[in-house]
Write a protein that holds these residues in place. Structure first.
Motif, PDB file in Angstrom:
ATOM      1  N   MET A  25      23.284  27.486  28.145  1.00  0.00           N
ATOM      2  CA  MET A  25      23.597  28.478  29.151  1.00  0.00           C
ATOM      3  C   MET A  25      22.346  29.316  29.404  1.00  0.00           C
ATOM      4  SD  MET A  25      26.560  31.391  29.143  1.00  0.00           S
ATOM      5  CE  MET A  25      27.749  30.536  30.117  1.00  0.00           C
ATOM      6  N   THR A  26      22.094  29.610  30.640  1.00  0.00           N
ATOM      7  CA  THR A  26      20.951  30.431  31.008  1.00  0.00           C
ATOM      8  C   THR A  26      21.161  31.855  30.514  1.00  0.00           C
ATOM      9  OG1 THR A  26      20.657  29.097  32.988  1.00  0.00           O
ATOM     10  CG2 THR A  26      19.554  31.224  32.949  1.00  0.00           C
ATOM     11  N   PRO A  27      20.162  32.418  29.865  1.00  0.00           N
ATOM     12  CA  PRO A  27      20.320  33.782  29.367  1.00  0.00           C
ATOM     13  C   PRO A  27      20.342  34.801  30.507  1.00  0.00           C
ATOM     14  CG  PRO A  27      18.105  32.971  28.909  1.00  0.00           C
ATOM     15  CD  PRO A  27      18.887  31.837  29.525  1.00  0.00           C
ATOM     16  N   PHE A  28      21.042  35.894  30.247  1.00  0.00           N
ATOM     17  CA  PHE A  28      21.065  37.009  31.183  1.00  0.00           C
ATOM     18  C   PHE A  28      19.854  37.890  30.889  1.00  0.00           C
ATOM     19  CE2 PHE A  28      25.628  35.911  30.724  1.00  0.00           C
ATOM     20  CZ  PHE A  28      25.920  35.637  32.049  1.00  0.00           C
ATOM     21  N   SER A  29      19.754  39.000  31.592  1.00  0.00           N
ATOM     22  CA  SER A  29      18.673  39.948  31.309  1.00  0.00           C
ATOM     23  C   SER A  29      18.792  40.425  29.865  1.00  0.00           C
ATOM     24  CB  SER A  29      18.771  41.145  32.262  1.00  0.00           C
ATOM     25  OG  SER A  29      19.900  41.940  31.929  1.00  0.00           O
ATOM     26  N   PRO A  30      17.710  40.898  29.291  1.00  0.00           N
ATOM     27  CA  PRO A  30      17.767  41.370  27.903  1.00  0.00           C
ATOM     28  C   PRO A  30      18.821  42.457  27.665  1.00  0.00           C
ATOM     29  CG  PRO A  30      15.492  41.111  28.584  1.00  0.00           C
ATOM     30  CD  PRO A  30      16.343  40.908  29.813  1.00  0.00           C
ATOM     31  N   THR A  31      19.034  43.338  28.624  1.00  0.00           N
ATOM     32  CA  THR A  31      20.035  44.398  28.425  1.00  0.00           C
ATOM     33  C   THR A  31      21.446  43.833  28.415  1.00  0.00           C
ATOM     34  OG1 THR A  31      19.996  44.908  30.798  1.00  0.00           O
ATOM     35  CG2 THR A  31      18.615  46.272  29.353  1.00  0.00           C
ATOM     36  N   ILE A  32      21.724  42.841  29.252  1.00  0.00           N
ATOM     37  CA  ILE A  32      23.045  42.204  29.254  1.00  0.00           C
ATOM     38  C   ILE A  32      23.238  41.407  27.969  1.00  0.00           C
ATOM     39  CG2 ILE A  32      24.529  40.503  30.396  1.00  0.00           C
ATOM     40  CD1 ILE A  32      24.341  43.140  31.924  1.00  0.00           C
ATOM     41  N   GLU A  33      22.211  40.691  27.543  1.00  0.00           N
ATOM     42  CA  GLU A  33      22.291  39.940  26.287  1.00  0.00           C
ATOM     43  C   GLU A  33      22.558  40.883  25.112  1.00  0.00           C
ATOM     44  OE1 GLU A  33      22.540  36.779  25.756  1.00  0.00           O
ATOM     45  OE2 GLU A  33      21.965  36.024  27.711  1.00  0.00           O
ATOM     46  N   GLN A  34      21.910  42.034  25.119  1.00  0.00           N
ATOM     47  CA  GLN A  34      22.120  43.024  24.053  1.00  0.00           C
ATOM     48  C   GLN A  34      23.557  43.545  24.091  1.00  0.00           C
ATOM     49  OE1 GLN A  34      19.613  46.494  24.371  1.00  0.00           O
ATOM     50  NE2 GLN A  34      19.778  46.894  22.182  1.00  0.00           N
ATOM     51  N   ALA A  35      24.083  43.793  25.285  1.00  0.00           N
ATOM     52  CA  ALA A  35      25.467  44.261  25.419  1.00  0.00           C
ATOM     53  C   ALA A  35      26.448  43.191  24.947  1.00  0.00           C
ATOM     54  CB  ALA A  35      25.753  44.658  26.858  1.00  0.00           C
ATOM     55  N   GLU A  63      30.330  32.718  24.588  1.00  0.00           N
ATOM     56  CA  GLU A  63      31.211  32.265  25.666  1.00  0.00           C
ATOM     57  C   GLU A  63      32.575  32.937  25.579  1.00  0.00           C
ATOM     58  OE1 GLU A  63      29.257  30.253  23.825  1.00  0.00           O
ATOM     59  OE2 GLU A  63      27.818  29.754  25.404  1.00  0.00           O
ATOM     60  N   GLN A  64      33.099  33.103  24.360  1.00  0.00           N
ATOM     61  CA  GLN A  64      34.376  33.813  24.195  1.00  0.00           C
ATOM     62  C   GLN A  64      34.254  35.254  24.667  1.00  0.00           C
ATOM     63  OE1 GLN A  64      35.297  33.290  20.004  1.00  0.00           O
ATOM     64  NE2 GLN A  64      37.077  32.056  20.558  1.00  0.00           N
ATOM     65  N   ALA A  65      33.151  35.883  24.342  1.00  0.00           N
ATOM     66  CA  ALA A  65      32.924  37.264  24.765  1.00  0.00           C
ATOM     67  C   ALA A  65      32.885  37.361  26.288  1.00  0.00           C
ATOM     68  CB  ALA A  65      31.632  37.809  24.161  1.00  0.00           C
ATOM     69  N   ILE A  66      32.155  36.466  26.914  1.00  0.00           N
ATOM     70  CA  ILE A  66      32.057  36.471  28.379  1.00  0.00           C
ATOM     71  C   ILE A  66      33.429  36.243  28.998  1.00  0.00           C
ATOM     72  CG2 ILE A  66      31.108  35.232  30.381  1.00  0.00           C
ATOM     73  CD1 ILE A  66      28.573  34.756  28.589  1.00  0.00           C
ATOM     74  N   ALA A  67      34.202  35.295  28.457  1.00  0.00           N
ATOM     75  CA  ALA A  67      35.546  35.020  28.981  1.00  0.00           C
ATOM     76  C   ALA A  67      36.451  36.239  28.833  1.00  0.00           C
ATOM     77  CB  ALA A  67      36.151  33.811  28.273  1.00  0.00           C
ATOM     78  N   ALA A  68      36.397  36.919  27.685  1.00  0.00           N
ATOM     79  CA  ALA A  68      37.237  38.101  27.466  1.00  0.00           C
ATOM     80  C   ALA A  68      36.856  39.227  28.418  1.00  0.00           C
ATOM     81  CB  ALA A  68      37.114  38.575  26.018  1.00  0.00           C
ATOM     82  N   ILE A  69      35.566  39.423  28.610  1.00  0.00           N
ATOM     83  CA  ILE A  69      35.084  40.469  29.520  1.00  0.00           C
ATOM     84  C   ILE A  69      35.520  40.158  30.949  1.00  0.00           C
ATOM     85  CG2 ILE A  69      33.005  41.471  30.548  1.00  0.00           C
ATOM     86  CD1 ILE A  69      31.719  40.986  27.679  1.00  0.00           C
TER      87      ILE A  69
END
Length: 62
Positions: A1-11, A26-32
């Motif tokens: 998966m392509t990484p997001f910006s560093p701040t989004i990755e940190q969040a 992926e679970q975190a992204i799906a829950a969000i």
């Protein structure tokens, strides 16, 4: 998966750290996304009983 910006990755990392039931990014992204879609009317709210697995932590212990 392509990484997001560093701040989004940190969040995302902070979110998964705060939710012990989350075992993957992926679970975190799906829950969000599910939470956002539901709170903005794109997904119907479901009537659930109990606490969702991602909301469980030591404070929920009886």
């Amino acid at each position: 998966m392509t990484p997001f910006s560093p701040t989004i990755e940190q969040a995302l990392k902070a979110f998964t750290d705060d939710h012990p039931g989350m075992t993957s990014r992926e679970q975190a992204i799906a829950a969000i996304l599910e939470n956002w879609f539901t709170s903005h009317g794109y997904l119907p709210r479901t009537v659930e009983t109990g606490t969702r697995p991602e909301d469980l932590d030591a404070s929920n212990d009886d």
